[in-house]
Design an enzyme around this catalytic site. Sequence first.
Site, PDB file in Angstrom:
ATOM      1  N   ARG A 172       0.871  -1.160   0.024  1.00  0.00           N
ATOM      2  CA  ARG A 172       0.182  -0.040  -0.055  1.00  0.00           C
ATOM      3  C   ARG A 172       0.872   1.292  -0.075  1.00  0.00           C
ATOM      4  O   ARG A 172       0.807   2.157   0.788  1.00  0.00           O
ATOM      5  CB  ARG A 172      -1.002   0.023   1.229  1.00  0.00           C
ATOM      6  N   ASP A 220     -13.203  -4.227   6.831  1.00  0.00           N
ATOM      7  CA  ASP A 220     -13.532  -3.353   5.679  1.00  0.00           C
ATOM      8  C   ASP A 220     -14.566  -3.493   4.946  1.00  0.00           C
ATOM      9  O   ASP A 220     -15.187  -2.854   4.336  1.00  0.00           O
ATOM     10  CB  ASP A 220     -12.367  -3.082   4.904  1.00  0.00           C
ATOM     11  N   ASP A 274      -5.029   2.849  12.962  1.00  0.00           N
ATOM     12  CA  ASP A 274      -4.951   1.812  11.966  1.00  0.00           C
ATOM     13  C   ASP A 274      -3.641   1.208  11.625  1.00  0.00           C
ATOM     14  O   ASP A 274      -2.602   1.556  12.097  1.00  0.00           O
ATOM     15  CB  ASP A 274      -5.459   2.557  10.615  1.00  0.00           C
TER      16      ASP A 274
HETATM   17  C1  DGJ Z   1      -8.283   0.867   6.325  1.00  0.00           C
HETATM   18  C2  DGJ Z   1      -9.408   0.853   7.265  1.00  0.00           C
HETATM   19  O1  DGJ Z   1      -9.872  -0.226   7.486  1.00  0.00           O
HETATM   20  C3  DGJ Z   1     -10.559   1.788   6.734  1.00  0.00           C
HETATM   21  O2  DGJ Z   1     -11.642   2.036   7.539  1.00  0.00           O
HETATM   22  C4  DGJ Z   1      -9.782   3.022   6.659  1.00  0.00           C
HETATM   23  O3  DGJ Z   1      -9.609   3.720   7.746  1.00  0.00           O
HETATM   24  C5  DGJ Z   1      -8.556   3.117   5.665  1.00  0.00           C
HETATM   25  N1  DGJ Z   1      -7.605   2.271   5.972  1.00  0.00           N
HETATM   26  C6  DGJ Z   1      -7.818   4.357   5.597  1.00  0.00           C
HETATM   27  O4  DGJ Z   1      -6.925   4.526   4.989  1.00  0.00           O
END
Ligand code: DGJ
Length: 736
Positions: A452, A557, A487
Amino acid sequence: MIWKGVNAMPITFDQQHHVFKLDTSVSTYAFMVYQENYLVHLYYGAKLPDTDLSYLMYRGKFDSLSPYNPKVEDLFFSPDIQPFEYPTNGAGDFRISALSVRGGSGDAVTDIRYVSHKIYDGKPSLPGLPATFAQEGQAQTLEVEAVDAVTGVKATLLYTVFEDYPVITRSVRLENGGKAPVVLERAYSSCVELPTMDLDMVHLWGKWWNENNTERRALQHGITSIQSKRGMTGSNHNPFVAFARPSTTEESGEVWGMNFIYSGNFAIDTEVDTRGTTRVLMGINPTDFRWRLEPGESFQTPEAVLVYSDKGLGAMSRTFHHFYLDHLCRSEWAKKKRPLLINSWEAAFFDFDDDKLVAFAQEAKKLGIEMLVMDDGWFGTRNDDLRGLGDWYVNEKKLKGGLSHLIERVNALGLKFGIWYEPEMVNPDSDLYRAHPDWAIRAKGREHSISRYQCVLDMTRKDVRDNIFQQMYEVLSQNKIDYIKWDCNRNITEAASATLPPERQGEFFHRYVLGVYDLMDRITTAFPHILLENCSSGGCRFDAGMLYYAPQIWTSDCTDPIERLTIQFGASLCYPVAAMGAHVSANSRASVKTRGVVAMSGTFGYELDPRTELTDEEREVVLQQVADYHKYYDLIHFGDLYRLTAPTENPYLADWQFVSPDKNEALFCRVIMRRPPNLYQSVCLAGLDPDKIYVDEETGKAYSGALLMHGGIDLSAYDYANNYDGDSFMKHFVVR
Ligand code: DGJ
């Protein structure tokens, strides 16, 4: 003794038979000190009154090739076949070992023997590690000291029994009491020896967007390992496993559940030997693990949690749920009502500014939402995911007037404010990376892989952690922030630290996890009132270690409620509903109503543009959802969860239910995934008081608990023929 439990002293040592017994309300765990001070496991299962259990150590007869210790006057005893409390490597036990120490002579033969023990009230904390805790009078601990005579390594086996729960926690403290340095090559946290292979193993596997699939399979001979070597827990396998009798169901039968309080490389190894007995080890993954101990140094393993249930998987889960809320989540938010939030991610991704966020807040306020969370994209040059991680200062081009000004505007509308961080990461395109390229993890002479567009910061280093802490501290101390989403969107490759000498590079992965825990500890200690939500691309670090710091974790997600059914059902095997981050998003075919029913069995929130992604009709649904959220908050978050119809077992329907602790209230939830062929639908509820009279709030009809549990409720009135595609309903029952 200050033991206040209602039960008799839970930990006893029978001097005559040399047997340790650890009793919970429903279970007994027993082991003994045998000849030559071997620590031999005897029993783990339903509660027993006996203490003379030594015959249970014989699990099959001596084989002709089995090595033995001539000093032991017992023809049937061999390290090859006996169940051990903390099995070691190379001294006659050929099965998987919990401990392997390479000593000064260069060999890895390890052989610990009992020296002493102590039993005391309370529960010690584990230095640098998340662990369960107990108030005075709630727990008792046993420490058993065993020593390897050659290396001088001392293993202290720690066991804690809790007053109110059928739970035993275990960990091990290893200390080099010898004169030469030693290397720990395997240092597991617990070993459970079950006398049979007639068991099913239940575990959670998955991947990003599809976490926590439940798998149940019969044990077979040989070694099975559930593990991670990603540097983080990962979503491929969760550090949870349960062993159930083949006849065990949701609500009946024996099951042994095990969970590891750790967020890094873990291994749960199960060996079924040729006598058909089962050894289960839980601990740090020995792959890529080597820990050097100089004389006098010690090493603490993370904690394992063992739950025994004789009432099925459901009771095991409920034990984990309540136990974690009472004894693991240390946040003041563990049992406090969390604000109903709206998150900007799926609503705007990186495309927002202060006015757009305020517009979200304005609209959200009308719906009764209580907090706006500004997700990724507010800092540095973060206008996409290519850059900016590591530069934790406000992008004033986006948030004109600064962060405080935005928060004031949001607060003025009556909403709290939350913010997103990814503290462990750095983009090569960032000021932080340009200033400190050596802070990104990479092995000497190698480039680091990118994932990423980002690299992982070397959290083993205090200077790195200090920098990130300082950056976060400045923002958090100067602004009125109520919530943080932490995160973590990649795993570790080319693992090494520039600050560790070659002989200590094997410590990297565990030191990384300790570093993350240190930073989380510093943030949550400095800002105890902030609600912390953990996240790792959804549920890629969904574990009990994180729950210690963050009472909620973004579960996936994937926000589609039909997909979420399997994800949340799976997670609920071990983790409480109050821990599962779950939102209503626009990203689904299912109705807003169904998205709400599923998200409400989690922490609940919204993740959509409230201005454009809801029709007028859907707004009405949301208003009802928000009312339901408040009405059912305690029942859902602190009640007992019953999984009635699993979405993996029934292709058409998923049913689950909550019962309040006093059994005066119940909430039944059903999601219709597909049109069921049988339109006569009836379901038996669970967990009610058979003698109480429950009124169906919708119809006013009264039923005894016994009738609802054994006769069931008739759900045929619902129009399954026409509303099957992702529809849902809830039914509330209250005692008259
Ligand atoms: C991954 C997370 O799971 C999402 O909810 C979000 O916060 C994105 N990252 C942001 O980059």
